[in-house]
Design an enzyme around this catalytic site. Structure first.
Site, PDB file in Angstrom:
ATOM      1  CB  SER A  84      -5.033  13.999 -13.307  1.00  0.00           C
ATOM      2  OG  SER A  84      -6.323  14.371 -13.739  1.00  0.00           O
ATOM      3  CB  ALA A 127      -5.781  19.174  -3.450  1.00  0.00           C
ATOM      4  CB  SER A 128      -3.920  14.259  -4.496  1.00  0.00           C
ATOM      5  OG  SER A 128      -4.558  13.773  -5.661  1.00  0.00           O
ATOM      6  CE  LYS A 129      -3.596  11.767  -9.808  1.00  0.00           C
ATOM      7  NZ  LYS A 129      -2.654  10.639  -9.857  1.00  0.00           N
ATOM      8  CE1 TYR A 138      -7.149  11.393  -9.338  1.00  0.00           C
ATOM      9  CE2 TYR A 138      -7.905  13.138 -10.808  1.00  0.00           C
ATOM     10  CZ  TYR A 138      -7.230  11.939 -10.612  1.00  0.00           C
ATOM     11  OH  TYR A 138      -6.625  11.302 -11.676  1.00  0.00           O
ATOM     12  CG  ASP A 151      -1.834   1.143   1.341  1.00  0.00           C
ATOM     13  OD1 ASP A 151      -1.558   2.187   0.724  1.00  0.00           O
ATOM     14  OD2 ASP A 151      -2.846   1.011   2.050  1.00  0.00           O
TER      15      ASP A 151
END
Ligand SMILES: NC(=O)c1ccc[n+]([C@@H]2O[C@H](COP(=O)([O-])OP(=O)(O)OC[C@H]3O[C@@H](n4cnc5c(N)ncnc54)[C@H](OP(=O)(O)O)[C@@H]3O)[C@@H](O)[C@H]2O)c1
Length: 269
Positions: A138, A153-155, A151, A60
């Protein structure tokens, strides 16, 4: 001479979609591949059994020790690392007003922190071979999308991290790049989190009409080989990034309208 022949490549998120296609194409091109995802059985079903050329490892990426063990297992089997492709990722579909903090945290833990952990543990090996660290980002990394706050923010964080790292690595001969696919057929929308963290179970898109995971993987491998600093995929993806740079206000409206039209769009509430 085939660039990939004899190279050791680590791919995260290999049990499905783009990651699976990356591993298959790398093996066909003679690379030695260490593949990880949380589900060993799903990787075996997708990629077949382990071979001399292929390591399958259950990890993980949101757990630092698991990332360290994955890199160590790859180095023990293959003797080093040339390329790391940080591909593991999940998505979401829920309004910010309703989404649980746990969902936002999970997105950052997997998409951003997973990239950070794997990159850190693979870094000395990659630097010693003047290799490449890649991230699968992305369009959402360039242009925040409604109902995908965590999503996006993470990319965006992943891209800023890899850009900083690339600059730090300038004197080393190693580099960091990212590729931002547009909509690509995969499992990502089926398992995307809803407001409470459950998988939404179905995709709002016609997956067969999207870029295939195999075509996307081909573009990613080409970008790594050419050390393309960042690559945006699909006509719609390129147009969105370009429009957002030149006409950000208009793009807010167009992006809102696009996602409003999705079946069961959370924006319709
Ligand atoms: N498909 C698109 O339209 C699209 C567009 C832009 C960007 N992307 C990006 O492309 C990447 C690949 O996504 P995909 O479309 O191929 O989706 P996918 O078919 O859902 O595959 C995601 C992969 O990531 C793995 N994964 C998820 N959480 C993980 C964790 N905590 N640790 C390790 N592995 C984990 C999954 O395996 P397990 O469940 O076995 O762990 C699976 O193998 C993602 O980063 C995604 O954001 C996709």
């Amino acid at each position: 001479m085939n660039y990939w022949n004899g190279k050791t490549v680590l791919v995260t998120g290999a049990s499905s979609g783009i990651g699976r296609a990356l591993v298959q194409q790398l093996l066909q091109n003679g690379a030695r591949v260490a593949a990880c995802s949380r589900r060993l059985d799903a990787m075996q079903a997708a990629l077949g059994p382990e071979t001399e050329q292929l390591l399958l490892f259950a990890a993980d990426v949101s757990v630092p020790d698991a990332c360290e063990a994955f890199v160590a297992a790859a180095v023990a089997k293959f003797g080093g690392v040339d390329v790391l492709i940080n591909n593991a990722g999940i998505s979401m579909r829920a309004l910010f007003a309703e989404v649980s903090f746990d969902v936002l945290r999970e997105l950052m833990d997997i998409n951003f922190w997973g990239t950070v952990y794997c990159s850190r543990f693979a870094l000395p090996h990659i630097v010693s071979r003047k290799g490449v660290i890649a991230g699968i980002s992305s369009i959402a990394g360039y242009r925040g999308l409604p109902a995908r706050t965590g999503y996006s923010a993470s990319k965006a964080a992943m891209q800023a991290f890899l850009e900083s790292l690339r600059t730090e690595l300038l004197p080393s001969g190693a580099t960091a790049i990212w590729v931002s696919p547009g909509f690509t057929a995969s499992n990502i929308r089926n398992v995307a989190r809803d407001a409470s963290g459950k998988s939404q179970g179905e995709t709002p898109l016609k997956e067969t009409q999207l870029m295939s995971a195999e075509t996307c993987a081909g573009h990613i491998l080409h970008a790594v080989e050419r050390r393309t600093r960042n690559l945006v995929l699909t006509r719609q993806g390129k147009l969105t990034v370009w429009m957002n740079k030149l006409f950000p206000g208009l793009t807010d409206t167009l992006v809102y309208r696009h996602f409003l039209k999705e079946p069961d769009s959370p924006l319709k509430k």
